[in-house]
Every structure is written in C-alpha cells, then in structure tokens.
Motif scaffolding. Structure first.
Motif, PDB file in Angstrom:
ATOM      1  N   PRO A 171      25.881 -20.799   9.180  1.00  0.00           N
ATOM      2  CA  PRO A 171      25.023 -20.760  10.373  1.00  0.00           C
ATOM      3  C   PRO A 171      25.641 -20.042  11.563  1.00  0.00           C
ATOM      4  O   PRO A 171      24.973 -19.232  12.214  1.00  0.00           O
ATOM      5  CB  PRO A 171      24.792 -22.247  10.682  1.00  0.00           C
ATOM      6  N   GLU A 175      24.391 -16.470  13.377  1.00  0.00           N
ATOM      7  CA  GLU A 175      24.123 -16.273  14.807  1.00  0.00           C
ATOM      8  C   GLU A 175      24.902 -15.073  15.337  1.00  0.00           C
ATOM      9  O   GLU A 175      24.366 -14.255  16.088  1.00  0.00           O
ATOM     10  CB  GLU A 175      24.485 -17.531  15.586  1.00  0.00           C
ATOM     11  N   HIS A 200      18.841 -18.918  12.720  1.00  0.00           N
ATOM     12  CA  HIS A 200      20.181 -18.643  13.260  1.00  0.00           C
ATOM     13  C   HIS A 200      20.300 -17.171  13.658  1.00  0.00           C
ATOM     14  O   HIS A 200      20.894 -16.842  14.691  1.00  0.00           O
ATOM     15  CB  HIS A 200      21.253 -19.019  12.245  1.00  0.00           C
TER      16      HIS A 200
END
Length: 349
Positions: A171, A175, A200
């Motif tokens: 995750p 991002e 994300h």
C-alpha cells in the motif's frame, strides 16, 4: 486499454525468441514490450537489442533494479535507449527484494520507499537535463567537501516526457508510485481487488495534484487459451508458487502478503511453507485455481474476451501479457488469438 507483452528473462540463448515475439507483437499493433532482470541477463542490454529489431512498439524495462545502479547511471541508460529507439523507451524501475539487493548487489534493503523517492527525483532531474544537485538521506550530489561538481546530462533523450514506471506491491509503495511515477507496473492484478489497490494509487496522485488520466496502470497478466480451466491453469502453477513461496523470506515476501490481503491467506501461507521446505510439487498443487483465475486470462477466446472487459473496467490501461507456451510458434499464436479477443472485447483506445 492497450495491449503489451512481457518478454521476461533471457535464459541461455533465447534472446532471439524474445526478439521474434516482440516483432510479432509489433506487427499486431501491441503498444509495448517489457524485458525483465533479476540476477541473470540485464534489462537494458536486452531492451536495446529488441529495440534495434522492431520499428513501432515501445520497449520498457520491467524492471531496472534500483540497488544495481546509481540514479545518474539509470538516467544515462534511459536517455540513451530513448534516443537510439527513436523515442520508444519506457523506464521501469523497482527496489527488487532483500535477497537480491543484499545478496547480489551488496546494498542494504533499508527504507526502500525513502530510497526510491530520492532515486526517482534524481533520475527525473537528470532526464530533464538540469544540473543535478541533491541532498538526501541516501544520495548526495555532488558529494560535499570534495572535488565533484554539479553536472548536466549531455545526451538528449528523444522525448522530454520519458515515462518512469514503478513496480509496486504494498500500500505505501502504491501511494508513492501514484505520487512520483508516470505509471505502475502491477503484478497479480485482480479486477475484484482493483478498487483497494487503486485507492492507494489515487492517494498518491492526489498528493501530486494529478489524476488517473495522466497515469498508466500497466498490469502483467499471464494468458493461456484452453477451454478446460484447470488445464489452462496448470502451466501457471509453477510461476505462482515461485512468487508466493520463493520470492522472499518467510517473513518478507511482498507477493505472498498481497495474496493474503486479497483473501487467500491460508493458501498463500501453505504454498510458502511447502515451497520453502523444498516441496515444490506440493506447493504448485496448493495454489488455488481461484487465485490463478482472478489474476490471469485463462479459458476460451470468448471467456478471455469477457475477462478483458473486466480488466479494462477495473482501471487497467496497458494489459501486458505473459505467455507460457513451450515454443515460439505457440507463443506467437497466443499473441494473435489475444489480439482477436481484444478486438472482440471492444476495449481498445
């Protein structure tokens, strides 16, 4: 959505088969051919060879390993490949894993996200042909208190917007990918789980004040045509077992952790335990058909066409297929059949 092909690794002298497969993809109108590296053939050399033998298809690295090269060297290589290919190069990079990073390259697998952020910043600064100056935790250019000077890349890449892709699984890495990269190199992408993964990516894009229209979701998806789903899944079992079981330690395997987050925790743990106990046959048998089906294109041409629609609806913008046939002619036929299924699905740009 566009089609791509993942050529994988060069084993022995089969680079000529890589070239032939890329040439067939080029003829069929595929958008990109990706080449890989681990601790055998390096991706830039193979990419340059494939680029020299094709005409319109883009050539990408999936990936160039971050611990293997300085960011300046990566920028030099990317600019050179883009220039020599006539603007057809896509730079895919990734941190690799602790076993390869520390065991092969001798680089500590320490704070990989922070290292990646600094690395990409320097690569982009160099590709923009700015004087490279950077002060970070992992990289300082020029080195302080020495004779070094801030330099500018002397070779001009063909494009000012040479795309940078990140291979990301977790995750936080997703991002970061959305924030600093132009595309995501995805593996084991499941349309059912896509919203979770892409949320994300979207968080990172929002941080950079961008949206999905400026971003390429490039998923590598295995493909096998066979009306019998179990038979179609059989050649993929070794590949999945290797990633879930052998690509990392018992404590740190990003692909296994992804399968767990997707709802396959018990099976993923069992595959890993069997694989690490050197029971590869049992590990392959323990891979759930459901996991293979979710993350692959298997079945008849009609079924694959319907599944292509699911991948497109889930947000994939470049679907790069991996073929598992035993010979070159069969792999080329898979590319042709997939192109037909793709046209029938009506998901092309």
């Amino acid at each position: 959505m566009k089609l791509g092909v993942n050529l994988g690794y060069v084993v022995g002298a089969d680079v000529h088969e890589h070239v032939a497969l890329a040439q067939e993809a080029d003829r069929l109108g595929y958008a990109v051919a990706w080449v890989a590296e681990a601790y055998g053939s390096d991706s830039p050399t193979v990419a340059s060879w494939v680029a020299s033998k094709t005409s319109t298809i883009d050539i990408g690295t999936a990936v160039m390993q971050i611990p293997a090269r300085s960011p300046a060297m990566t920028a030099m290589t990317a600019a050179t490949l883009d220039l020599l290919s006539g603007g057809r190069f896509r730079l895919g990079i990734g941190v690799s894993g602790p076993q390869v990073s520390e065991g092969w390259h001798g680089v500590r697998f320490d704070r990989p996200l922070a290292r990646t952020r600094e690395y990409v910043a320097i690569v982009k600064q160099a590709l923009a042909r700015e004087r490279v100056t950077y002060r970070g935790e992992f990289f300082s250019l020029p080195l302080p208190d020495g004779p070094g000077k801030s330099l500018r890349l002397t070779v001009h890449p063909q494009r000012k917007d040479l795309p940078v892709y990140l291979a990301a699984v977790g995750p936080q890495n997703l991002e970061l990918c959305g924030e600093i990269a132009d595309g995501w190199l995805a593996i084991f992408f499941s349309p059912r789980y896509a919203d979770e993964l892409l949320s994300h990516i979207d968080t990172g894009l929002a941080t950079a004040k961008r949206d999905r229209a400026d971003f390429d979701v490039a998923a590598t998806v295995p493909v096998v045509f066979d009306d019998d789903l179990e038979a179609a899944a059989t050649p993929l079992r070794e590949y999945v077992a290797l990633y879930l079981g052998g690509m990392g330690s018992r404590q740190q395997n990003f692909y296994n952790q992804l399968a767990c987050r997707m709802g396959f925790e018990a099976a993923a743990r069992r595959v890993q335990a069997l694989f690490l106990d050197r029971q590869q046959r049992e590990a392959k048998a323990a891979v759930p058909l459901e996991f293979i089906d979710e993350t692959s294109l298997i079945g008849s041409k009609q079924r694959v066409s319907e599944r292509l629609q699911e991948f497109a609806k889930a947000g994939v913008t470049t679907l790069s297929v991996s073929t598992f046939e035993p010979d070159l002619d069969s792999r080329c036929q898979v590319l042709r059949t997939l192109a037909e299924a793709f046209d029938h699905a009506g998901v092309g740009d």
